[in-house]
Scaffold this motif. Structure first.
Motif, PDB file in Angstrom:
ATOM      1  N   TYR A  63      81.349  46.918  63.659  1.00  0.00           N
ATOM      2  CA  TYR A  63      82.620  47.217  63.406  1.00  0.00           C
ATOM      3  C   TYR A  63      83.129  47.765  65.156  1.00  0.00           C
ATOM      4  O   TYR A  63      84.629  47.513  65.412  1.00  0.00           O
ATOM      5  N   PHE A  64      82.743  48.559  65.623  1.00  0.00           N
ATOM      6  CA  PHE A  64      83.224  49.016  66.794  1.00  0.00           C
ATOM      7  C   PHE A  64      83.356  47.876  67.965  1.00  0.00           C
ATOM      8  O   PHE A  64      84.294  47.773  68.671  1.00  0.00           O
ATOM      9  N   GLY A  65      82.451  46.943  67.834  1.00  0.00           N
ATOM     10  CA  GLY A  65      82.438  45.749  68.818  1.00  0.00           C
ATOM     11  C   GLY A  65      83.920  45.075  68.445  1.00  0.00           C
ATOM     12  O   GLY A  65      84.583  44.687  69.426  1.00  0.00           O
ATOM     13  N   ASP A  66      84.163  44.662  67.272  1.00  0.00           N
ATOM     14  CA  ASP A  66      85.315  44.126  66.891  1.00  0.00           C
ATOM     15  C   ASP A  66      86.583  44.924  67.106  1.00  0.00           C
ATOM     16  O   ASP A  66      87.691  44.483  67.571  1.00  0.00           O
ATOM     17  N   TRP A  67      86.534  46.047  66.967  1.00  0.00           N
ATOM     18  CA  TRP A  67      87.662  47.038  67.129  1.00  0.00           C
ATOM     19  C   TRP A  67      87.962  47.148  68.738  1.00  0.00           C
ATOM     20  O   TRP A  67      89.160  46.826  69.232  1.00  0.00           O
ATOM     21  N   ARG A 104      89.381  45.193  75.036  1.00  0.00           N
ATOM     22  CA  ARG A 104      88.308  45.669  75.872  1.00  0.00           C
ATOM     23  C   ARG A 104      86.875  45.257  75.231  1.00  0.00           C
ATOM     24  O   ARG A 104      86.412  46.209  74.484  1.00  0.00           O
ATOM     25  N   SER A 105      86.648  44.022  75.539  1.00  0.00           N
ATOM     26  CA  SER A 105      85.391  43.633  74.590  1.00  0.00           C
ATOM     27  C   SER A 105      84.148  44.174  75.181  1.00  0.00           C
ATOM     28  O   SER A 105      84.021  44.410  76.457  1.00  0.00           O
ATOM     29  N   TRP A 122      74.396  41.223  80.138  1.00  0.00           N
ATOM     30  CA  TRP A 122      73.177  41.884  79.369  1.00  0.00           C
ATOM     31  C   TRP A 122      73.449  42.086  77.891  1.00  0.00           C
ATOM     32  O   TRP A 122      72.450  41.386  77.369  1.00  0.00           O
ATOM     33  N   THR A 123      74.400  41.914  77.421  1.00  0.00           N
ATOM     34  CA  THR A 123      74.708  41.824  75.903  1.00  0.00           C
ATOM     35  C   THR A 123      74.324  40.393  75.486  1.00  0.00           C
ATOM     36  O   THR A 123      73.771  40.078  74.596  1.00  0.00           O
ATOM     37  N   TYR A 124      74.985  39.392  76.312  1.00  0.00           N
ATOM     38  CA  TYR A 124      74.594  37.983  76.066  1.00  0.00           C
ATOM     39  C   TYR A 124      73.199  37.795  75.795  1.00  0.00           C
ATOM     40  O   TYR A 124      72.762  37.145  75.036  1.00  0.00           O
ATOM     41  N   ALA A 125      72.492  38.272  76.934  1.00  0.00           N
ATOM     42  CA  ALA A 125      70.883  38.030  77.058  1.00  0.00           C
ATOM     43  C   ALA A 125      70.350  38.616  75.957  1.00  0.00           C
ATOM     44  O   ALA A 125      69.556  37.812  75.385  1.00  0.00           O
ATOM     45  N   LEU A 126      70.535  39.905  75.484  1.00  0.00           N
ATOM     46  CA  LEU A 126      70.041  40.538  74.605  1.00  0.00           C
ATOM     47  C   LEU A 126      69.997  39.670  73.288  1.00  0.00           C
ATOM     48  O   LEU A 126      69.315  39.571  72.295  1.00  0.00           O
ATOM     49  N   ALA A 184      87.988  30.148  67.351  1.00  0.00           N
ATOM     50  CA  ALA A 184      86.752  29.881  68.313  1.00  0.00           C
ATOM     51  C   ALA A 184      85.443  30.065  67.673  1.00  0.00           C
ATOM     52  O   ALA A 184      84.482  29.923  68.316  1.00  0.00           O
ATOM     53  N   GLU A 185      85.612  30.546  66.313  1.00  0.00           N
ATOM     54  CA  GLU A 185      84.424  30.670  65.574  1.00  0.00           C
ATOM     55  C   GLU A 185      83.717  32.121  66.673  1.00  0.00           C
ATOM     56  O   GLU A 185      82.483  32.164  66.569  1.00  0.00           O
ATOM     57  N   ARG A 186      84.358  32.949  67.008  1.00  0.00           N
ATOM     58  CA  ARG A 186      83.766  34.307  67.759  1.00  0.00           C
ATOM     59  C   ARG A 186      83.582  35.234  66.621  1.00  0.00           C
ATOM     60  O   ARG A 186      84.564  35.503  66.158  1.00  0.00           O
ATOM     61  N   HIS A 187      82.565  35.919  66.909  1.00  0.00           N
ATOM     62  CA  HIS A 187      82.470  37.179  66.105  1.00  0.00           C
ATOM     63  C   HIS A 187      81.815  38.214  67.054  1.00  0.00           C
ATOM     64  O   HIS A 187      80.545  38.421  67.155  1.00  0.00           O
ATOM     65  N   GLU A 188      82.969  39.024  67.614  1.00  0.00           N
ATOM     66  CA  GLU A 188      82.310  39.812  68.621  1.00  0.00           C
ATOM     67  C   GLU A 188      81.635  40.877  68.223  1.00  0.00           C
ATOM     68  O   GLU A 188      80.538  41.185  68.876  1.00  0.00           O
ATOM     69  N   GLY A 189      81.750  41.585  67.069  1.00  0.00           N
ATOM     70  CA  GLY A 189      81.207  42.679  66.518  1.00  0.00           C
ATOM     71  C   GLY A 189      79.870  42.138  66.115  1.00  0.00           C
ATOM     72  O   GLY A 189      78.807  43.029  66.493  1.00  0.00           O
TER      73      GLY A 189
END
Lengths: 70, 913, 124
Positions: free
Chosen positions: B23-27, B33-34, B40-44, B187-192
């Protein structure tokens, strides 16, 4: 795809990695011995693995390869 | 043993924590401010590859087979070596063409084929459902281990309505819907989601490392102690070597590595996090080595835990899969056990959520949407907001997939079918490899080829892996395993065509991939791609070479702006659609949406945007139904490509032209400079001539005036003066004649006679004329003439002039006493060569070119002999006029040798000067 | 003490005529046949006037003029440039380099004599 130097180096590393981690080169490590108490074969595998990862990191993160190729 | 409520409570708390992170991520993303815009987030997030299979299954495999658990992680490492090259291309394509899933990727590449996309979606579902079941199984087994007394028998299989696993599955479905199907992102993105996955990767790793450290340093005294004790037990010692049951152990090692290398890319969850969720290509740089590093870290303690567990429990029948839980429990470390369970739960839920989202997207876009689009209901101009419909379909799909997963888990019962199901799933998704990798680099891949290859590969996979596993767990009659299909021995699923020695996985992989590739390549080569396929192939394979400005638009037809706008509104909501069109308007430089030109580029834009919502294949269908378009033939594609490349060529030409223009201007400037300097030369010539003329005049005038003014000059002096006057006058007239001569020759106004000339006679005559002069100066003259001399056609007077010039020059420069001049002549078929040699001081290299220039005189400057400085240049001109050459050879101090050559037949163009 | 005049020219016949002319007028005449020799004589003997030809070997008349004018002690030496080059640019160049007068060849002997006298008078 393989025009630039980085791609070529990575391809070479790829081939090298496959060779190192498969028969027959890997079989060289398959012995009944220990290094500092740890059996050689698993230890060697992990060490080779680390070396491979380090090689990738070194190739990719070098500032000189940070060229923007479009 | 722990209270079930504690376990449930902790699990729930953890899942809520995950949800909070998401939720924090989506917010933050909504704020701009993604959180996930960081490598590092991507790699993990890529570490979602490690599921409950890693947590429990690896230890189990290590306990029975030693190092055999490792190839599954070496493969991905090798894949990451080329990741920068291959993955980056996939990411670029996905971003450019708004690809939302692997089914979309394949379908789009091969001509936006709905059939192909649908098949891929189907294979994905079939392959993944068992894998999901495995996760559910692992978690439920872990739960049972934690909460039941060690000696208690496992509870009998409850009815599904009372099975806690069922509710867990439902809970997971709910979470997944919340994570991934709250709104449609184009774009089918789901940041959270990505943030949550990265978080849970960290939790998994820490938990596993914690257990590992506990086992090695808590239960034993370090690695040395552990392995020393293991070495004492022969079965355990064998775990440190490569277990080689049956032949071809290394082939199997290779096959496992290859399989995992392909799976790390083609598993739907991997494709989702690696390609679809990727924020920036640059993040790939970090991920390419951080992800393998993670794999290494999480696998460090697998073998120690396995060996430790075997040592600890000895011969007690403990399931090695659960060592991660049972060891801490047995040692009384309940908290650690709980933590480990949370880690395993984390691994399982991460996999389930991402995989389910990916699969449900595929199901929605590639299986359900195409069917819906065929119904009349849809075709009508209904104003329903289709975004809600899409979301509903997605949510239902998520639920259905999870329920199917549970169903598989519930019905499978026997552990065998589940443990190896992970690898069986891998083998299923590996069938995507030829179509995808071929499609990335080979423009010749066709839809038919990909379709047939996939079908063949899938069928072979099903026959050699899937069905036998079902048979072995009791669902099917196992007869066909030993006797082959319909009794045909060579159709035994695990020994096709009698192949022996391979384990079933390698065997299946070999046949399915070989057939897949073979059929793919074969059929692709059999028929040429269609226009649509060819255009897509170009767009995919050449994605790095195409920038948006220069990319060709493969579309022909006519469209109406309101229709396109309405289409977008239906699938994206009217706000979003308006915003999109506004962006496009701004990009194309028009004032507002209404002024947009409904051309091919707009149609392509709309189609790409739609693809983000419903997949490329469906987007294609929708657009095709809204506009009037012509089918593209391969020729059309080539023509469009031609036009685009022509445009590019034109702009290149323009650049080249301006570059050559600059060059031409520079050349002109240089030529101008040269002309100016030539002008200056002419001026210099004029001033030289005047100077030469005035010098003798000065003496003449001065001396004459002296004579006039003073009649009383003594006779001797008077004679001397008059002599000087006379000689200077001669000098002057000689000079004037020569200057006039030179001018006439150079301007082409000279008169040339052409008579037969006997060179021998001419030379002799010249020597006779100068004999007096030579005698006076006591210069010896040697003459060497051949008897027979061919006749030349030339002007005898002019040639005489040349001879006299050379002779008088020689006379000037020989030493005062002992001077010698040699004259020689040779002749051959080409012509006659005459040389005049003197024994003077010679001419230095530097001076040799200068002597032929006008008004230059050789020799020492202070005692310059009488001369005009024009003799040699004129002689050279004369000789050249008749097609010959005049040259100088001199090696000081051995004198100088002037020679000239005259051809018998002068060339035509030498007649003109 | 009759004034000393240096005749610097590479053409022997011109030298002969000038020498005779000037001697007839009563001057002491020195001779130099090239630029370097002219400089040496000027430095050594400090003539009152130099009849300087421009086109000379080793050093041109312009160079000699320039170098003489650069030397403090030779400021008293008058320079009359004599040359067949008669373009305006050459005249200007000569005057700019510090020559006192410029005459083109061929010259009238009477004019030359007058000019020489005038320059020597100036000095005096």
């Amino acid at each position: 795809m393989f025009k630039e130097l980085l791609s070529q180096r990575l391809s070479a590393l790829f081939v090298g990695g496959w060779l190192l981690l498969n028969f027959p080169l890997l079989a060289l490590w398959d012995v009944d011995a220990t290094w500092g108490g740890v059996p050689v074969f698993p230890a060697a595998l992990f060490i080779l693995w680390v070396v491979l990862i380090a090689a990738i990191a070194w190739l990719i993160e070098r500032p000189v390869t940070r060229t923007k190729d479009e | 043993m722990l209270s079930p409520w504690i376990v449930v409570g902790t699990s729930f708390a953890y899942l809520l924590l995950l949800f909070a992170v998401a939720y924090f991520g989506d917010w933050r993303a909504a704020q701009g401010r993604s959180v996930i815009a960081n490598p590092w987030t991507y790699a993990l997030s890529l570490a979602v590859y490690c599921t409950a299979w890693t947590y429990f299954g690896s230890v189990g495999r290590a306990a029975s087979g030693g190092v055999w658990f490792l190839p599954i992680y070496l493969g991905p490492t090798l894949a990451m070596v080329l990741g920068w090259v291959v993955l980056r291309k996939m990411i670029r394509i996905a971003k450019t063409y708004r690809i939302t899933s692997i089914a979309d990727f394949i379908g789009s590449r091969y001509g936006k084929s709905p059939l192909l996309a649908g098949l891929v979606a189907l294979i994905a579902v079939v392959g993944i459902v068992p894998y999901i079941a495995l996760q559910l199984k692992a978690v439920s087994a872990g739960f049972a281990l934690l909460t039941l007394a060690p000696a208690a028998a496992p509870a009998p299989q409850a009815h599904w309505s009372q099975d806690s696993t069922f509710y867990m599955a439902l809970a997971l479905a709910g979470f997944t819907m919340v994570f991934g199907a709250r709104h449609l992102d184009s774009a089918e993105r789901h940041e959270g989601l990505v943030a949550a996955i990265a978080f849970e990767s960290v939790v998994k790793l820490i938990a596993f490392l914690a257990v590992g450290l506990f086992v090695v340093y808590g239960l034993f005294d370090g690695l040395t102690d552990l392995f020393a004790r293991a070495h004492a037990v022969p079965e355990l010692a064998a775990l440190s070597r490569l277990e080689q049951s049956g032949g071809f152990a290394w082939t199997q090692w290779f096959a496992l590595t290859l399989l995992s290398m392909l799976s790390v890319i083609f598993l739907p969850r991997q494709f989702q996090v690696m390609v679809v969720e990727n924020v920036s290509e640059d993040h790939l740089r970090r991920a390419v080595w951080v992800f393998p590093l993670y794999l290494l870290a999480i696998n460090l303690f697998v073998l120690p835990i396995a060996v430790g567990g075997l040592l600890f429990f000895g011969s007690a029948p403990v399931n090695a899969d659960n060592f991660v839980l049972s060891l801490p429990l047995a040692a009384g470390q309940n908290a650690l056990a709980l933590f480990a369970f949370v880690g395993g739960l984390s691994a399982a839920t991460g996999m389930v959520i991402v995989e389910t989202i990916a699969v449900s997207t595929m199901v929605c876009n590639e299986l359900v949407m195409p069917l819906l689009l065929r119904t009349h209901h849809f075709q009508n101009e209904s104003r329903i907001d289709l975004t809600r419909v899409l979301l509903l379909i997605r949510r239902v799909a998520i639920l259905v997939v999870l329920v199917l997963g549970y169903a598989y888990f519930h019905l499978a019962g026997e552990a065998y079918a589940l443990v190896s199901i992970g690898l069986i799933s891998f083998a299923a998704v590996a069938q995507f490899a030829p179509a995808v990798l071929g499609g990335l680099y080979w423009k010749g891949g066709t839809r038919r080829g990909a379709l047939a290859g996939l079908l063949v590969g899938f069928l072979l996979w099903a026959y050699t892996l899937m069905l036998p596993s079902l048979a072995k767990s009791g669902w099917l009659d196992a007869a066909f395993l030993t006797q082959g299909l319909w009794g045909w021995h060579w159709l035994r699923p695990e020994h096709l065509l009698g192949m022996q020695g391979l384990d079933n996985l390698t065997h299946s992989l070999f046949w399915s991939l070989m057939a897949n590739c073979g059929v793919f390549v074969g059929l692709s080569l059999w028929r040429a791609p269609s226009g649509q396929e060819a255009s897509q192939a170009l767009l995919f394979v050449d994605v790095f070479e195409r920038t948006s400005s220069s990319s060709p638009v493969f579309w022909r037809g006519s469209a109406q702006l309101p229709d396109l706008l309405r289409l977008c509104e239906r699938f994206m909501g009217s706000d979003k659609a308006q915003a999109l069109f506004l962006t496009y308007a701004r990009q194309s430089g028009v004032r507002d949406v209404q002024a947009i030109q409904p051309d091919a580029r707009l149609v392509q834009f709309v189609e790409t945007q739609l693809a983000g919502a419903v997949g490329s294949a469906s987007a294609r269908v929708l657009v095709a139904s809204t506009v009037e378009e012509e089918t593209l033939t391969p020729d059309d594609v080539l023509r469009i490509l031609d036009e685009t490349s022509q445009l590019r060529a034109h702009s290149l030409e323009l650049e080249e032209k301006s570059a050559s223009l600059e060059k031409a201007t520079a050349e002109l400037r240089a030529a101008n400079e040269q002309l100016k300097s030539l002008d200056r030369l002419k001026d210099d010539f004029m001033s030289s001539v005047t100077h030469e003329l005035r010098t003798p005049l000065t003496s003449i005038r001065a001396l004459a005036e002296l004579l006039r003014d003073d009649p009383k000059i003594e006779l001797a002096q008077r004679c001397k003066f008059i002599d000087i006057i006379v000689s200077e006058t001669e000098r002057l007239s000689r000079l004037v004649n020569q200057v006039l001569d030179m001018a006439k020759i150079e301007s082409g106004h000279a008169e040339w006679l052409t008579e037969p000339v006997n060179m021998g006679a001419l030379v002799r005559q010249a020597i006779a004329t100068t004999a007096e002069m030579f005698r006076e100066r006591q210069i010896a003259v040697e003459v060497t003439l051949p008897d027979q001399v061919p006749l030349l056609k030339a002007d005898p007077d002019r040639l005489m002039q040349v001879m006299l010039n050379l002779l008088s020059n020689a006379a000037k420069f020989v030493p005062v006493s002992g001077g010698r001049v040699g004259v020689s002549m040779t002749s051959d078929d080409a012509g006659v060569t005459v040389s005049v040699q003197d024994n003077g001081p010679g001419v230095t290299r530097a001076q040799q070119a200068l002597v032929f220039e006008r008004f230059r005189q050789g020799g020492d400057a202070s005692n310059r002999p009488q001369g005009t400085g024009l003799g040699l240049p004129i002689s050279r001109r004369i000789v050249a006029h008749f097609g010959g050459r005049l040259w100088l050879e001199s090696e000081p101090p051995d004198g100088a040798r002037f020679s000239f050559f005259l051809p018998i037949r002068p060339a035509a163009d030498s007649v003109n000067n | 003490m009759s004034p000393t005049i240096l005749v610097a020219d590479d053409e022997p016949n011109i030298v002969i005529s000038l020498e005779y002319l000037l001697r007839r007028e009563g001057y002491t005449v020195l001779i130099a046949r090239d630029g370097q020799e002219a400089l040496d004589v000027i430095t050594r003997d400090k003539p009152d006037l130099v009849l300087l030809d421009v086109m000379m070997p080793k050093k041109t008349g312009f160079e000699v003029c320039q170098e003489v004018r650069a030397v403090e002690s030779l400021q008293g030496v008058r320079i009359l440039m004599l040359t067949a080059k008669g373009r305006d640019t050459d005249v200007a160049k000569g005057m700019a380099l510090g020559a006192d007068a410029y005459m083109t060849k061929p010259f009238a002997t009477r004019e030359l004599v007058e000019k020489v006298a005038e320059i020597l008078q100036r000095q005096a």
